[in-house]
Design a protein around this motif. Structure first.
Motif, PDB file in Angstrom:
ATOM      1  N   LEU A   8       0.615  -0.443   0.155  1.00 16.31           N
ATOM      2  CA  LEU A   8       0.435  -0.066  -0.312  1.00 16.31           C
ATOM      3  C   LEU A   8       1.164   1.431  -0.333  1.00 16.31           C
ATOM      4  O   LEU A   8       1.410   1.007   0.723  1.00 16.31           O
ATOM      5  CB  LEU A   8      -0.850   0.031   1.185  1.00 16.31           C
ATOM      6  CG  LEU A   8      -1.918  -1.300   1.205  1.00 16.31           C
ATOM      7  CD1 LEU A   8      -2.549  -0.620   2.832  1.00 16.31           C
ATOM      8  CD2 LEU A   8      -2.851  -0.541   0.093  1.00 16.31           C
ATOM      9  N   SER A   9       0.272   2.348  -0.552  1.00 16.69           N
ATOM     10  CA  SER A   9       1.279   3.717  -0.795  1.00 16.69           C
ATOM     11  C   SER A   9       0.368   4.991   0.420  1.00 16.69           C
ATOM     12  O   SER A   9       0.423   3.758   1.174  1.00 16.69           O
ATOM     13  CB  SER A   9       1.061   4.508  -1.719  1.00 16.69           C
ATOM     14  OG  SER A   9      -0.225   4.574  -1.639  1.00 16.69           O
ATOM     15  N   ALA A  10       1.356   5.562   0.326  1.00 19.85           N
ATOM     16  CA  ALA A  10       1.556   6.491   1.645  1.00 19.85           C
ATOM     17  C   ALA A  10       0.175   6.929   1.440  1.00 19.85           C
ATOM     18  O   ALA A  10       0.029   6.984   2.553  1.00 19.85           O
ATOM     19  CB  ALA A  10       2.587   7.201   1.758  1.00 19.85           C
ATOM     20  N   THR A  11      -0.609   6.667   0.660  1.00 26.44           N
ATOM     21  CA  THR A  11      -1.591   7.791   0.732  1.00 26.44           C
ATOM     22  C   THR A  11      -2.583   6.244   0.519  1.00 26.44           C
ATOM     23  O   THR A  11      -4.252   6.532   0.625  1.00 26.44           O
ATOM     24  CB  THR A  11      -1.951   8.003  -0.621  1.00 26.44           C
ATOM     25  OG1 THR A  11      -2.050   7.145  -0.955  1.00 26.44           O
ATOM     26  CG2 THR A  11      -0.996   9.544  -0.190  1.00 26.44           C
ATOM     27  N   ASP A  12      -2.739   4.747   0.732  1.00 29.71           N
ATOM     28  CA  ASP A  12      -3.384   3.978   1.229  1.00 29.71           C
ATOM     29  C   ASP A  12      -3.807   3.234   0.123  1.00 29.71           C
ATOM     30  O   ASP A  12      -4.608   2.451   0.170  1.00 29.71           O
ATOM     31  CB  ASP A  12      -4.633   4.361   2.112  1.00 29.71           C
ATOM     32  CG  ASP A  12      -4.154   4.384   3.509  1.00 29.71           C
ATOM     33  OD1 ASP A  12      -2.969   4.244   4.496  1.00 29.71           O
ATOM     34  OD2 ASP A  12      -5.076   5.074   4.370  1.00 29.71           O
ATOM     35  N   VAL A  13      -3.010   3.720  -1.041  1.00 31.03           N
ATOM     36  CA  VAL A  13      -3.685   3.483  -2.484  1.00 31.03           C
ATOM     37  C   VAL A  13      -3.094   1.776  -3.150  1.00 31.03           C
ATOM     38  O   VAL A  13      -1.600   1.862  -2.397  1.00 31.03           O
ATOM     39  CB  VAL A  13      -2.985   4.143  -3.354  1.00 31.03           C
ATOM     40  CG1 VAL A  13      -3.823   3.861  -5.141  1.00 31.03           C
ATOM     41  CG2 VAL A  13      -3.850   5.699  -3.471  1.00 31.03           C
ATOM     42  N   PRO A  14      -3.542   1.161  -3.314  1.00 32.55           N
ATOM     43  CA  PRO A  14      -3.278  -0.696  -3.026  1.00 32.55           C
ATOM     44  C   PRO A  14      -2.740  -0.113  -4.594  1.00 32.55           C
ATOM     45  O   PRO A  14      -2.868   0.184  -5.917  1.00 32.55           O
ATOM     46  CB  PRO A  14      -4.051  -1.219  -3.275  1.00 32.55           C
ATOM     47  CG  PRO A  14      -5.312  -0.745  -3.411  1.00 32.55           C
ATOM     48  CD  PRO A  14      -4.947   0.299  -3.243  1.00 32.55           C
TER      49      PRO A  14
END
Length: 191
Positions: A8-14
């Motif tokens: 997951l990215s730092a912005t919670d995007v898978p």
């Protein structure tokens, strides 16, 4: 043991996800979750539900590998996390195999059935004692934690190589079959 790994990215995007099973101790590499019909959605739900705990833990723990951070009791799932310096999170949901239940019929066959029942119980106890040191039998043991740490470290090294590619834009999902193959190979090697 069954595994669901996601980045997951730092912005919670898978950015990446992979489901696989254990290849150690006779495993065939196929994931066998307890809720097979809804495993894809249930695993995503469990992983995203643990994000609050990951965010709390990342500020109190200076390490990149956070170890076992959460448990989801209804499915007996355990969550381990690894943080990158950029804020990207590697999350591994691992679910130990369901032990067969030993429902026997007591008192139906007399001495012969109670003797065979005792023998099967002793055999099952010896088998469980023999397998209790395996990674699948102890999801929170030091050996399991070390194997998961090694897996996460190897995936992190491959992730850095993939992200450093001039063809990769930050925040873009990783669709590289080479990266997927390397994550699968790391899973076979360590888990």
């Amino acid at each position: 043991m069954s595994y669901y790994f996601t980045i997951l990215s730092a912005t919670d995007v898978p950015l990446f996800s992979l489901t696989f099973g254990t290849s150690k101790s006779g495993g065939d590499g196929v994931a066998r979750f307890r809720t097979p019909d809804s495993a894809q959605y249930m695993n995503q739900f469990i992983v995203h539900a643990s994000l609050d705990i990951i965010e709390e833990t990342q500020w109190t723990n200076g390490a990149l590998y956070l170890k076992h951070i959460d448990t989801y009791p209804p499915t007996a799932s355990y969550i381990s996390a690894f943080l990158t310096p950029s804020g990207t999170r590697f999350i591994l949901l691992h679910q130990p195999p369901q032990l067969p239940s030993s429902a026997g019929s007591a008192g139906v066959g007399g001495i012969a059935s109670s003797t065979s029942s005792l023998a099967s119980t002793l055999g099952a106890a010896a088998t469980s004692r023999a397998t209790s040191s395996s990674i699948a039998a102890n999801p929170t043991s030091p050996q399991t934690e070390e194997a998961i740490r090694q897996f996460m470290t190897e995936v992190y090294e491959n992730w850095v190589k993939t992200v450093m590619s001039p063809f990769y834009r930050q925040g873009m999902p990783i669709t590289s079959p080479v990266f997927r193959g390397k994550v699968t190979a790391a899973g076979r090697k360590w888990l």
